[in-house]
Write an enzyme that holds these catalytic residues in place. Structure first.
Site, PDB file in Angstrom:
ATOM      1  N   ASP A  51      -0.950  17.009  -2.894  1.00 43.23           N
ATOM      2  CA  ASP A  51      -0.532  15.814  -2.146  1.00 43.23           C
ATOM      3  C   ASP A  51       0.823  16.085  -1.514  1.00 43.23           C
ATOM      4  OD1 ASP A  51      -0.882  12.602  -1.923  1.00 43.23           O
ATOM      5  OD2 ASP A  51       1.222  13.136  -2.205  1.00 43.23           O
ATOM      6  N   TYR A  56       8.013  15.125   3.244  1.00 43.54           N
ATOM      7  CA  TYR A  56       8.402  15.993   2.125  1.00 43.54           C
ATOM      8  C   TYR A  56       8.983  17.327   2.592  1.00 43.54           C
ATOM      9  CZ  TYR A  56       5.409  12.811  -0.593  1.00 43.54           C
ATOM     10  OH  TYR A  56       4.820  11.721  -1.167  1.00 43.54           O
ATOM     11  N   LYS A  85       0.573  12.820   5.049  1.00 43.69           N
ATOM     12  CA  LYS A  85       0.880  11.468   5.527  1.00 43.69           C
ATOM     13  C   LYS A  85       1.789  11.520   6.754  1.00 43.69           C
ATOM     14  CE  LYS A  85       1.356  10.551   0.567  1.00 43.69           C
ATOM     15  NZ  LYS A  85       1.717  11.921   0.165  1.00 43.69           N
ATOM     16  N   HIS A 118       2.104   6.497   5.688  1.00 45.98           N
ATOM     17  CA  HIS A 118       2.987   6.620   4.526  1.00 45.98           C
ATOM     18  C   HIS A 118       3.622   5.299   4.095  1.00 45.98           C
ATOM     19  CE1 HIS A 118       5.572   9.912   2.395  1.00 45.98           C
ATOM     20  NE2 HIS A 118       5.290   8.911   1.592  1.00 45.98           N
TER      21      HIS A 118
END
Length: 321
Positions: A51, A56, A85, A118
């Protein structure tokens, strides 16, 4: 998919492993060597889903690792399930398209298994600060539907959305979300939200299942919800009974609720321990004890992230329906 890990079937027939590796670590300066070692430890332990998210800042590292993995010939693309996302700063349709293409390029993939919005609250930058950008959810969602129809996304969904926000989207959408990912743990169980998802045949993913003990890394100056699921008496009691860690008890309890979990770690032993939860089962009475926990504490208090897009998450007044 790996036969070792149970899966959850989405309403389109796509199956997602019930446990995966979360990768939201060291966002500002991801350690490439450490992350690749963690990914390899996860593969060796039996994980088949990762994930990630554009926010990120590690999609490129995952892409490099996957490319190496596939070239070795030990794992096929069809064995791996990737979730990523698009961040709320990119919710205008043109920007979504760019973010999608960027994610595909960084991940070095020609399709993504699950692609999520997100958060529910679009934002834009003005004079160095983030402010609400009143973009209707459905306009952004239509872009995801387009890529789903084209086969670029095998499934699409949402993250951090509330029930009213989801209800509005479902009414207007051509394709109903396949998955919702939200904060969910023993001290913030989200029973009502999970029940809503069940009624609408939407699979449910928990983040912060273990209480996100390192959550302050995102912003040490922010206020955080004060709760420790691993310190709950029932968790400690069951850990002793089954010879498991508190974290393993929390993950097992969540998966027995039918909820997908994505614990994040770069520690190889912890990565192995987190997935080693399918050799025991909590009894109905033990599961019932979790419903008797009085706490209902959100750990990620989005409104405290002043000046950051997270500041606006879950604030419905900043969205257009």
């Amino acid at each position: 998919m790996s036969s070792k890990i149970p899966t959850v079937k989405m309403h389109n027939g796509v199956e997602i492993p019930i446990i995966g590796l979360g990768t939201a670590t060291n966002l500002e300066n991801p350690n490439v060597k450490e992350l690749k070692a963690a990914f390899q430890a996860a593969i060796d332990a039996g994980y088949r889903t990762f994930d990630t998210a554009a926010a990120y800042q590690n999609e490129h590292i995952i892409g490099e690792f996957l490319e190496e993995l596939f070239k070795e010939g030990k794992i096929k693309r069809s064995d791996i399930f990737i979730t990523t996302k698009v961040w709320p700063t990119e919710f205008r349709p043109m920007n979504v398209e760019k973010s999608i293409k960027s994610s595909l390029e960084k991940l070095r993939l020609d399709y993504i298994d699950l692609f999520l919005l997100h958060g529910p609250t679009p934002v834009k930058e003005e004079n160095g600060k983030y402010v609400p950008d009143l973009v209707p959810h459905i306009g952004t969602w239509h872009v995801l539907e387009k890529y789903y129809k084209a086969g670029t996304f095998k499934s699409i969904g949402l993250s951090n959305f509330t029930i009213p926000q989801m209800e509005d989207l479902i009414k207007k959408a051509e394709i109903k979300p396949h998955n919702l990912q939200v904060e969910c743990h023993a001290c913030f169980p989200q029973y009502e939200l999970q029940e809503f998802c069940k009624k609408n045949d939407i699979t449910f993913t928990s983040f912060a299942t273990l209480g996100s003990p390192t959550r302050t890394q995102y912003d040490p100056t922010a206020n955080w919800g004060d709760a420790s699921p691993m310190e709950l008496p029932v968790v400690k009691e069951l850990a002793e009974k089954y010879g498991k860690s508190p974290g393993q008890i929390l993950l097992r309890q969540m998966t027995q609720r039918g909820i997908i979990v994505i614990p994040r770690s770069t520690n190889p032993k912890r990565i192995h321990d987190n997935i080693s939860i399918f050799d025991f089962t909590l009894t109905d009475d033990e599961m019932k004890k979790f419903t008797e926990i009085k706490e209902n504490i959100r750990l990620f208090l989005w409104e405290n992230f002043n000046g950051h897009p997270w500041h606006f998450l879950n604030q419905e007044e900043t969205t257009v329906k």
